[in-house]
Design an enzyme around this catalytic site. Sequence first.
Site, PDB file in Angstrom:
ATOM      1  N   ASN A  88       1.025  -3.512  10.579  1.00 29.80           N
ATOM      2  CA  ASN A  88       2.407  -3.601  11.051  1.00 29.80           C
ATOM      3  C   ASN A  88       2.983  -2.195  11.105  1.00 29.80           C
ATOM      4  O   ASN A  88       2.876  -1.436  10.140  1.00 29.80           O
ATOM      5  CB  ASN A  88       3.239  -4.478  10.112  1.00 29.80           C
ATOM      6  CG  ASN A  88       2.785  -5.922  10.121  1.00 29.80           C
ATOM      7  OD1 ASN A  88       2.404  -6.449  11.164  1.00 29.80           O
ATOM      8  ND2 ASN A  88       2.812  -6.567   8.964  1.00 29.80           N
ATOM      9  N   HIS A  99       4.541   2.960   3.876  1.00 29.87           N
ATOM     10  CA  HIS A  99       3.347   3.765   3.593  1.00 29.87           C
ATOM     11  C   HIS A  99       2.230   3.055   4.350  1.00 29.87           C
ATOM     12  O   HIS A  99       2.007   1.851   4.138  1.00 29.87           O
ATOM     13  CB  HIS A  99       3.089   3.803   2.076  1.00 29.87           C
ATOM     14  CG  HIS A  99       1.841   4.522   1.654  1.00 29.87           C
ATOM     15  ND1 HIS A  99       1.846   5.515   0.703  1.00 29.87           N
ATOM     16  CD2 HIS A  99       0.541   4.370   2.024  1.00 29.87           C
ATOM     17  CE1 HIS A  99       0.611   5.959   0.509  1.00 29.87           C
ATOM     18  NE2 HIS A  99      -0.205   5.266   1.307  1.00 29.87           N
ATOM     19  N   HIS A 101      -0.652   1.095   5.843  1.00 29.09           N
ATOM     20  CA  HIS A 101      -1.620   0.167   5.243  1.00 29.09           C
ATOM     21  C   HIS A 101      -2.147  -0.781   6.296  1.00 29.09           C
ATOM     22  O   HIS A 101      -1.475  -1.070   7.273  1.00 29.09           O
ATOM     23  CB  HIS A 101      -1.001  -0.623   4.090  1.00 29.09           C
ATOM     24  CG  HIS A 101       0.259  -1.359   4.446  1.00 29.09           C
ATOM     25  ND1 HIS A 101       1.482  -0.727   4.530  1.00 29.09           N
ATOM     26  CD2 HIS A 101       0.484  -2.650   4.751  1.00 29.09           C
ATOM     27  CE1 HIS A 101       2.415  -1.600   4.865  1.00 29.09           C
ATOM     28  NE2 HIS A 101       1.839  -2.789   5.025  1.00 29.09           N
TER      29      HIS A 101
HETATM   30  P1  AMP Z   1       4.096  -4.982   5.517  1.00 30.54           P
HETATM   31  O1  AMP Z   1       5.116  -6.082   5.674  1.00 30.54           O
HETATM   32  O2  AMP Z   1       3.078  -4.943   6.617  1.00 30.54           O
HETATM   33  O3  AMP Z   1       4.765  -3.655   5.255  1.00 30.54           O
HETATM   34  O4  AMP Z   1       3.252  -5.371   4.249  1.00 30.54           O
HETATM   35  C1  AMP Z   1       3.623  -5.009   2.946  1.00 30.54           C
HETATM   36  C2  AMP Z   1       2.778  -5.874   2.049  1.00 30.54           C
HETATM   37  O5  AMP Z   1       2.770  -5.273   0.778  1.00 30.54           O
HETATM   38  C3  AMP Z   1       3.291  -7.297   1.882  1.00 30.54           C
HETATM   39  O6  AMP Z   1       2.282  -8.212   2.282  1.00 30.54           O
HETATM   40  C4  AMP Z   1       3.610  -7.392   0.391  1.00 30.54           C
HETATM   41  O7  AMP Z   1       3.270  -8.649  -0.141  1.00 30.54           O
HETATM   42  C5  AMP Z   1       2.731  -6.294  -0.177  1.00 30.54           C
HETATM   43  N1  AMP Z   1       3.214  -5.690  -1.415  1.00 30.54           N
HETATM   44  C6  AMP Z   1       4.454  -5.220  -1.680  1.00 30.54           C
HETATM   45  N2  AMP Z   1       4.498  -4.696  -2.927  1.00 30.54           N
HETATM   46  C7  AMP Z   1       3.238  -4.836  -3.440  1.00 30.54           C
HETATM   47  C8  AMP Z   1       2.635  -4.489  -4.680  1.00 30.54           C
HETATM   48  N3  AMP Z   1       3.329  -3.888  -5.665  1.00 30.54           N
HETATM   49  N4  AMP Z   1       1.327  -4.788  -4.872  1.00 30.54           N
HETATM   50  C9  AMP Z   1       0.614  -5.379  -3.894  1.00 30.54           C
HETATM   51  N5  AMP Z   1       1.124  -5.725  -2.706  1.00 30.54           N
HETATM   52  C10 AMP Z   1       2.420  -5.454  -2.486  1.00 30.54           C
HETATM   53 ZN    ZN Z   2       3.432   6.522  -0.082  1.00 32.16          ZN
END
Ligand code: AMP
Ligand code: ZN
Length: 118
Positions: A88, A99, A101
């Site tokens: 995304n 950040h 991912h």
């Molecule tokens: P996005 O919406 O593509 O930015 O995805 C962010 C993802 O990070 C979501 O699926 C959240 O569930 C996940 N997320 C947020 N905080 C954490 C965390 N501390 N540990 C693991 N996953 C996380």
């Molecule tokens: Zn970062």
Amino acid sequence: MAKKDDCIFCKLANHVIETDYVYEDDLVCAFKDANPQAPVHVLVVPKDHYDNIVDDVPADVLAAMVHAVGEVARACGIDESGFRVIANTGEAAGQTVMHLHMHVLGGTRLGEESMGSE
Ligand code: AMP
Ligand code: ZN
């Protein structure tokens, strides 16, 4: 090595805060998503901070991320059954953690609603 002090994924990818890791090398970490949308839901995260995939990410970091996707798929047993990779990018696409991912989703038959269309 660029990190951001207030960034949760910088902390997780560099073991400032520990989590449930699936794969790691010099450039990237992969760990389980805290709010899984599928039986396997792993995030591949570079150790350096980039806001998203168009933030001048070096080629070796991008290559390491794609390599890690394969390692995660094999480690989680979804390399043969199939999986989805999503990055995304930006608020309108639903990016909530700024950040870079990649989501790796699998372990079930994925519908079109998984991480995307509403
Ligand atoms: P996005 O919406 O593509 O930015 O995805 C962010 C993802 O990070 C979501 O699926 C959240 O569930 C996940 N997320 C947020 N905080 C954490 C965390 N501390 N540990 C693991 N996953 C996380
Ligand atoms: Zn970062």
